[in-house]
Motif scaffolding. Sequence first.
Motif, PDB file in Angstrom:
ATOM      1  N   MET A   1      -4.351   9.683   0.599  1.00 44.79           N
ATOM      2  CA  MET A   1      -5.267   8.702  -0.059  1.00 44.79           C
ATOM      3  C   MET A   1      -4.402   7.520  -0.230  1.00 44.79           C
ATOM      4  N   PRO A   2      -5.054   6.457   0.373  1.00 42.74           N
ATOM      5  CA  PRO A   2      -3.984   5.199   0.133  1.00 42.74           C
ATOM      6  C   PRO A   2      -4.557   4.456  -1.286  1.00 42.74           C
ATOM      7  N   TYR A   3      -3.519   3.741  -1.890  1.00 40.99           N
ATOM      8  CA  TYR A   3      -3.788   3.169  -3.273  1.00 40.99           C
ATOM      9  C   TYR A   3      -2.836   1.892  -3.133  1.00 40.99           C
ATOM     10  N   LEU A   4      -3.294   1.049  -4.216  1.00 39.85           N
ATOM     11  CA  LEU A   4      -2.482  -0.005  -4.621  1.00 39.85           C
ATOM     12  C   LEU A   4      -2.143   0.213  -6.102  1.00 39.85           C
ATOM     13  N   ASP A   5      -0.724  -0.132  -6.204  1.00 42.69           N
ATOM     14  CA  ASP A   5      -0.109   0.078  -7.391  1.00 42.69           C
ATOM     15  C   ASP A   5       0.559  -1.263  -8.078  1.00 42.69           C
ATOM     16  N   VAL A   6      -0.267  -1.914  -8.880  1.00 43.43           N
ATOM     17  CA  VAL A   6       0.110  -3.204  -9.276  1.00 43.43           C
ATOM     18  C   VAL A   6       0.352  -3.189 -10.804  1.00 43.43           C
ATOM     19  N   GLY A   7       1.535  -3.966 -11.233  1.00 39.51           N
ATOM     20  CA  GLY A   7       1.770  -4.160 -12.659  1.00 39.51           C
ATOM     21  C   GLY A   7       2.812  -3.210 -13.240  1.00 39.51           C
ATOM     22  N   GLU A   8       2.874  -3.427 -14.458  1.00 41.07           N
ATOM     23  CA  GLU A   8       3.922  -2.452 -15.334  1.00 41.07           C
ATOM     24  C   GLU A   8       3.176  -1.957 -16.358  1.00 41.07           C
ATOM     25  N   ASP A   9       3.801  -0.530 -16.774  1.00 43.60           N
ATOM     26  CA  ASP A   9       3.280   0.510 -17.738  1.00 43.60           C
ATOM     27  C   ASP A   9       2.941  -0.097 -19.184  1.00 43.60           C
ATOM     28  N   ARG A  10       3.886  -1.013 -19.541  1.00 43.56           N
ATOM     29  CA  ARG A  10       3.814  -1.954 -20.805  1.00 43.56           C
ATOM     30  C   ARG A  10       3.756  -0.781 -21.966  1.00 43.56           C
ATOM     31  N   GLY A  11       4.093   0.649 -21.726  1.00 43.08           N
ATOM     32  CA  GLY A  11       3.465   1.422 -22.924  1.00 43.08           C
ATOM     33  C   GLY A  11       2.227   1.809 -22.974  1.00 43.08           C
ATOM     34  N   ARG A  12       1.448   1.453 -22.008  1.00 40.47           N
ATOM     35  CA  ARG A  12      -0.137   1.968 -21.948  1.00 40.47           C
ATOM     36  C   ARG A  12      -0.356   2.850 -20.803  1.00 40.47           C
ATOM     37  N   PRO A  13      -1.276   3.824 -20.718  1.00 41.22           N
ATOM     38  CA  PRO A  13      -1.802   4.541 -19.698  1.00 41.22           C
ATOM     39  C   PRO A  13      -2.332   3.616 -18.353  1.00 41.22           C
ATOM     40  N   PRO A  14      -1.921   3.782 -17.405  1.00 39.33           N
ATOM     41  CA  PRO A  14      -2.322   3.143 -16.394  1.00 39.33           C
ATOM     42  C   PRO A  14      -3.771   3.136 -16.033  1.00 39.33           C
ATOM     43  N   LEU A  15      -4.361   2.197 -15.616  1.00 36.21           N
ATOM     44  CA  LEU A  15      -5.902   1.968 -15.333  1.00 36.21           C
ATOM     45  C   LEU A  15      -6.045   2.270 -13.863  1.00 36.21           C
ATOM     46  N   VAL A  16      -6.717   3.464 -13.360  1.00 33.00           N
ATOM     47  CA  VAL A  16      -7.153   3.855 -12.205  1.00 33.00           C
ATOM     48  C   VAL A  16      -8.558   3.258 -11.991  1.00 33.00           C
ATOM     49  N   CYS A  17      -8.730   2.651 -10.580  1.00 33.09           N
ATOM     50  CA  CYS A  17      -9.934   2.023 -10.263  1.00 33.09           C
ATOM     51  C   CYS A  17     -10.408   2.811  -8.955  1.00 33.09           C
ATOM     52  N   VAL A  18     -11.858   2.971  -8.988  1.00 32.07           N
ATOM     53  CA  VAL A  18     -12.513   3.722  -8.020  1.00 32.07           C
ATOM     54  C   VAL A  18     -13.685   2.870  -7.675  1.00 32.07           C
TER      55      VAL A  18
ATOM     56  N   MET B   1       0.863  -1.237   0.041  1.00 26.70           N
ATOM     57  CA  MET B   1       0.019  -0.067   0.069  1.00 26.70           C
ATOM     58  C   MET B   1       0.933   1.359  -0.117  1.00 26.70           C
ATOM     59  N   GLN B   2       0.500   2.134  -0.658  1.00 25.97           N
ATOM     60  CA  GLN B   2       1.012   3.478  -0.965  1.00 25.97           C
ATOM     61  C   GLN B   2       0.224   4.373  -0.445  1.00 25.97           C
ATOM     62  N   SER B   3       0.538   5.783  -0.562  1.00 32.60           N
ATOM     63  CA  SER B   3      -0.462   7.089  -0.357  1.00 32.60           C
ATOM     64  C   SER B   3       0.103   8.251  -1.063  1.00 32.60           C
ATOM     65  N   LEU B   4      -0.845   9.000  -1.452  1.00 34.87           N
ATOM     66  CA  LEU B   4      -0.456  10.103  -2.001  1.00 34.87           C
ATOM     67  C   LEU B   4      -1.279  11.334  -0.975  1.00 34.87           C
ATOM     68  N   HIS B   5      -0.623  12.347  -0.750  1.00 32.47           N
ATOM     69  CA  HIS B   5      -1.314  13.591   0.196  1.00 32.47           C
ATOM     70  C   HIS B   5      -2.194  14.557  -0.908  1.00 32.47           C
ATOM     71  N   VAL B   6      -3.281  14.401  -0.926  1.00 35.20           N
ATOM     72  CA  VAL B   6      -4.153  15.248  -1.748  1.00 35.20           C
ATOM     73  C   VAL B   6      -5.076  15.992  -0.947  1.00 35.20           C
TER      74      VAL B   6
END
Length: 272
Positions: free
Chosen positions: A11-28, A1-6
């Motif tokens: 805001m806690p979040y999980l960051d899984v997988g690699e970019d592979r040249g594509r935009p990340p998929l943000v899930c809510v 788990m990571q977090s960004l202060h906004v």
Amino acid sequence: MQSLHVNGYDMPYLDVGEDRGRPPLVCVHGSLNDFRVWGCVLGPLTQQHRVIAVSLRHFFPERWDGVGDTYSIAQHVDDVIAFIDKLDLGPVDLMGHSRGGHICFRVAQRRPELLRRLILAEPGGELDASLDPDYVGGPSPLLARFTASAEKIAAGDVDGGLAVFVDTLEGAGTWPRLPAMVKQNLRDNAMTLIGQVRDNRPPFSKTDAQSIKMPTLFILGARTKGLLPKVLHALAAHVPYSKTAIIPNATHPMFEQAPQKYSEVVLDFLAS
């Protein structure tokens, strides 16, 4: 788990997988859930995409007491916008489920330049008269049930309140049949329902739908009943660049019930 202060909040979040040249998929996530709800589709989705699953303000891992006015659709929309801005990864693909779908819809309205594509899995909300010929005004037909649920939770009957909420969406007798882990995740977020009944969530309008300009995928569980399918079909009919996918034999928690099929639908859309 990571977090960004906004916006003054971590805001806690999980960051899984690699970019592979594509935009990340943000899930809510939606009501009474958190970033853990996406666990069953992280494996398939991260085969091709970096996935960033965020927990909204006051949801697990926070233990909120239900007090204060910092829980609202407007606050969560502001937070998701600030979160994507602070990631500083360029336009992202954004996916939301239920109440999270409503939040993602409003993010797409306000800051379209932040998004490449939008995925809405049974977005929560109501329709105004421009989208619903049967519109009569007044509070949401679900609000009374959700308020009764929140009152039980506030009084200390957490399981009783959650049973009312779940049975309202999925049918009578659903709560006892839920797996223990799903029940625990709902308990961890039960107090957020106290905030949700004060949401004052704005209804969707035809103008709202027509304002969404990025490619948009609506996902529906084939066996979902009630207001959710009506809202989805009304929005999909007026969002200009939209398509609809149906998950067979699934209801509202469709990606938990059919994770492989759900992931296939999402990956096909993102690759198209």
